[in-house]
Design a protein around this motif. Sequence first.
Motif, PDB file in Angstrom:
ATOM      1  N   UNK A 244     -44.114 -28.999  23.709  1.00  8.58           N
ATOM      2  CA  UNK A 244     -45.347 -28.979  22.922  1.00  8.58           C
ATOM      3  C   UNK A 244     -45.984 -30.360  22.892  1.00  8.58           C
ATOM      4  N   UNK A 245     -47.293 -30.370  22.720  1.00  9.01           N
ATOM      5  CA  UNK A 245     -48.030 -31.576  22.390  1.00  9.01           C
ATOM      6  C   UNK A 245     -48.404 -31.478  20.918  1.00  9.01           C
ATOM      7  N   UNK A 246     -48.021 -32.485  20.136  1.00 12.15           N
ATOM      8  CA  UNK A 246     -48.251 -32.451  18.691  1.00 12.15           C
ATOM      9  C   UNK A 246     -49.025 -33.680  18.258  1.00 12.15           C
ATOM     10  N   UNK A 247     -49.819 -33.533  17.206  1.00  9.40           N
ATOM     11  CA  UNK A 247     -50.651 -34.634  16.721  1.00  9.40           C
ATOM     12  C   UNK A 247     -50.398 -34.851  15.229  1.00  9.40           C
ATOM     13  N   UNK A 248     -49.672 -35.935  14.870  1.00 12.00           N
ATOM     14  CA  UNK A 248     -49.370 -36.172  13.456  1.00 12.00           C
ATOM     15  C   UNK A 248     -50.462 -36.928  12.711  1.00 12.00           C
ATOM     16  N   UNK A 249     -51.531 -37.306  13.398  1.00  9.80           N
ATOM     17  CA  UNK A 249     -52.466 -38.269  12.821  1.00  9.80           C
ATOM     18  C   UNK A 249     -53.285 -37.725  11.657  1.00  9.80           C
ATOM     19  N   UNK A 250     -53.381 -36.412  11.526  1.00  8.53           N
ATOM     20  CA  UNK A 250     -54.133 -35.840  10.407  1.00  8.53           C
ATOM     21  C   UNK A 250     -53.242 -34.983   9.509  1.00  8.53           C
ATOM     22  N   UNK A 251     -51.930 -35.122   9.663  1.00  6.52           N
ATOM     23  CA  UNK A 251     -50.994 -34.344   8.856  1.00  6.52           C
ATOM     24  C   UNK A 251     -50.793 -34.999   7.491  1.00  6.52           C
ATOM     25  N   UNK A 252     -50.387 -34.185   6.525  1.00  5.48           N
ATOM     26  CA  UNK A 252     -50.130 -34.653   5.158  1.00  5.48           C
ATOM     27  C   UNK A 252     -48.839 -35.466   5.106  1.00  5.48           C
ATOM     28  N   UNK A 253     -48.856 -36.565   4.378  1.00  6.54           N
ATOM     29  CA  UNK A 253     -47.638 -37.317   4.113  1.00  6.54           C
ATOM     30  C   UNK A 253     -46.808 -36.519   3.108  1.00  6.54           C
ATOM     31  N   UNK A 254     -45.667 -36.013   3.562  1.00  5.43           N
ATOM     32  CA  UNK A 254     -44.840 -35.129   2.723  1.00  5.43           C
ATOM     33  C   UNK A 254     -43.688 -35.864   2.049  1.00  5.43           C
TER      34      UNK A 254
END
Length: 363
Positions: free
Chosen positions: A264-274
């Motif tokens: 997979x190609x994943x993009x963490x740059x707009x994910x919520x800080x959990x």
Amino acid sequence: MRLRTLLATVTATLAAAGSLAAAGPATATDTSSTSSTSTPSTSTTSSASTHVCSSTVDIRSFSDGLDKTTYEGTFVGNLSALAVDRDGELAALSDRSSLFTLDRKTVRPTSVVKLADESGADLDSEGLVVDRDGTRLVTSETEPSVRRYSRDGKILDRLPVPDSLRVAPAGRAATNLTFEGLTLLPGGHTLLASMEYSISGDSAGIARFQTWKRHGGHFELAAQYGYRIDAGLGVPEVQATPDGRLLVLERGWTSGVGNTVRLYLADPRHATDTSGIDSLTGQSDVRLIKKTLLADLVNCPSLGATAKQPQPNPLLDNIEGMTITGSTKDRLNVLLVSDDNQNNAQITRLYSLRVRLPHPTAS
């Protein structure tokens, strides 16, 4: 550019070895070196004109040359991670506490270093990063932990780990299901480790990715993100792309069927800080890492590979390690390795892939 040229040599070597098999589906190639104490098996590819796994991934070649070999009395197997060293050589990590250097031209061992924890005990070593100063960052999934080692295997530092990610009863993680992947993001300021599976209290299938920020000579805890894994799979490896996205391996095994391996190609740059969220249950106000399937490796051509146990594609095995060996514009040279678990029914196999990265989409 010189470094990129050196890195690309690794995948070019596998492809060159495969070209010797053009007259048939599988031809043995003697790639033994005087430092190895056992004879390598085949390095093979196919004469087929297509190497396409998907619209974005091609498999260029594979090699079984390291399978069931030894180097200076150490078994060359159980490989769980790969990294490119500063001199262009490959570092290959065994989950039995051995760190090998592989020659970038022959992909054969040239040295081995024994790793241990602070008490001298073996590690269940899974993730590997070669830092910009040549030190090695290594995860162990039993605590879990991230330690910094010198090139000769001396412990230099140990990074902090959130209590929730520790193995129960100290934390909420299950034994041997913690830090598997490790990568340094572009710029070298952020380190990211991927949990293999969910922790207690989170919905099944949501794994946490932990980051650290570099401050001087140390790394300090930083943001954490949630990542949804396909049903029945786990995350054995993650690698940062030059543009700050992530290649994520997802892998599983079914008795009598074999392995499932997806890239997979994943993009963490707009994910919520959990990091401040106690339970991840798919709540609508939490943005998980967005992912896009690049390839299910079951769809790759087999290239004449054979399997030692049932597999949906004989090319597949227990793929666990991954590194990016070179890049040009939106294309990456990617090297994978399978962990044979020192089991005669499994194979230590290297895979050379060519990956085209789709352009980022708006969040």
